[in-house]
Motif scaffolding. Structure first.
Motif, short mmCIF file in Angstrom:
data_model
loop_
_atom_site.label_atom_id
_atom_site.label_comp_id
_atom_site.label_asym_id
_atom_site.label_seq_id
_atom_site.Cartn_x
_atom_site.Cartn_y
_atom_site.Cartn_z
N ASN A 29 0.82 -1.23 0.00
CA ASN A 29 0.00 0.00 0.00
C ASN A 29 0.85 1.26 0.00
O ASN A 29 2.00 1.27 0.44
N GLN A 30 0.21 2.34 -0.44
CA GLN A 30 0.81 3.66 -0.34
C GLN A 30 0.69 4.12 1.11
O GLN A 30 -0.39 4.09 1.68
N VAL A 31 1.82 4.50 1.71
CA VAL A 31 1.77 5.00 3.11
C VAL A 31 2.46 6.36 3.16
O VAL A 31 3.25 6.69 2.27
N PRO A 32 2.17 7.16 4.20
CA PRO A 32 2.83 8.47 4.29
C PRO A 32 4.35 8.29 4.43
O PRO A 32 4.81 7.34 5.07
N GLU A 33 5.09 9.20 3.80
CA GLU A 33 6.56 9.14 3.86
C GLU A 33 7.11 10.47 4.33
O GLU A 33 6.50 11.51 4.10
N ALA A 34 8.26 10.44 4.97
CA ALA A 34 8.94 11.69 5.32
C ALA A 34 10.44 11.44 5.39
O ALA A 34 10.88 10.39 5.88
N VAL A 35 11.21 12.39 4.88
CA VAL A 35 12.65 12.30 4.98
C VAL A 35 13.07 12.94 6.30
O VAL A 35 12.68 14.06 6.60
N ILE A 36 13.79 12.18 7.12
CA ILE A 36 14.30 12.71 8.40
C ILE A 36 15.83 12.72 8.33
O ILE A 36 16.45 11.66 8.27
N ALA A 37 16.38 13.92 8.31
CA ALA A 37 17.85 14.03 8.17
C ALA A 37 18.53 13.94 9.53
O ALA A 37 17.91 14.21 10.55
#
Ligand code: ZN
Length: 291
Positions: free
Chosen positions: A283-291
């Motif tokens: 499934n498509q799930v929320p994504e976020a880049v965490i540096a």
């Protein structure tokens, strides 16, 4: 909607608030209460037919393997709370890596069950220790629950997502993050889901805040508690004013509040909530880049 119920299995003298009062080399000499307190919580969950996720400290698991097996035998999810309860940003990447692998291997050797989830001591994955996420990915963890999207003196990554998401590192590494829950109130993000906050707020306020996450944000929350929080008779350790307040405030009402909470909301393991939210599949799930 089902929410995640989590227990960080550690003893009353191992918490960060007591770090300055009880030296690590004194741990062996302290009266251990973690087994009976965890069993009290296990009994409560059995009574309410709740499966939960237990993030177990390696140091505790090493000394109490039967307790770890009991958690698994009662069909709860076993996850890692690291080995020594040192704050991540106070460790070198090398020591953190060694402890992370050790904590995971310990639990897996005791039970034969793969350990997929991780929670850092006092949620200490912050902007200055985000490198630890790479170590967790490398160690084979599938999810982390160490990031508090609020401001606090000991933890917090303000501005990061509040619902579970696929966390992506700048190097492309991926791990699912289930951030600690915060409610929105009067323009603030307010920690709402467990531990000291659960003991500090009157129960009606906790219920209001958690209901607001469920109904307005429409996301599952993650609740957390420690075995020592249902133990009002634990030995008193002299500590600073703030630490004393954070640790001992309202211990005597915590178990009763937990009973009410278990009746008022529907709970399950972190793994099951993430599955309910579409993780672990295509499934498509929320994504976020965490540096
Ligand atoms: Zn802890």
């Amino acid at each position: 909607m089902r929410h995640a119920m989590t227990i960080d299995v550690e003893d009353y003298y191992q918490v960060s608030a007591m770090e300055a009062s009880v030296a690590r080399d004194q741990w062996e000499k302290m009266e251990s209460r973690v087994v009976r307190n965890t069993q009290k919580i296990l009994a409560l969950f059995a009574e309410h037919n709740v499966q939960a996720t237990f993030f177990v400290l390696g140091w505790v698991a090493e000394r109490n393997p039967a307790l770890v097996r009991e958690i698994v035998a009662q069909k709860h999810e076993l996850a890692s709370h690291g080995y020594s309860h040192r704050l991540v940003y106070n460790q070198t990447p090398e020591v953190f890596r060694e402890e992370t692998l050790r904590g995971k291997a310990l639990l897996e050797d005791i039970t034969g069950v793969p350990v997929r989830g991780y929670r850092a001591a006092s949620y200490s994955i912050t902007p200055r220790s985000s490198w630890a996420l790479d170590t967790l990915i490398e160690a084979g963890f599938e999810y982390d629950s160490s990031i508090f999207p609020v401001r606090h003196d000991r933890y917090g990554m303000p501005g990061t997502p509040q619902a579970p998401y696929q966390l992506i590192r700048p190097n492309g590494g991926k791990i699912v993050e289930f951030p600690l829950s915060a409610a929105h109130l009067l323009g603030y993000r307010l920690p709402a889901a467990g531990g000291g906050y659960f003991r500090l707020y009157p129960y009606w306020l906790t219920r209001l805040l958690l209901t607001s996450i469920e109904r307005w944000q429409r996301i599952p929350f993650i609740f957390y508690l420690h075995p020592w929080e249902v133990d009002p008779d634990q030995p008193r350790i002299p500590a600073g004013k703030l630490s004393t307040f954070r640790h001992y405030n309202n211990l005597d009402v915590c178990e009763e509040r937990l009973r009410r909470l278990l009746k008022d909301f529907s709970f399950t393991t972190v793994d099951a909530v993430l599955r309910q939210q579409g993780f672990w599949g295509a499934n498509q799930v929320p994504e976020a880049v965490i540096a």
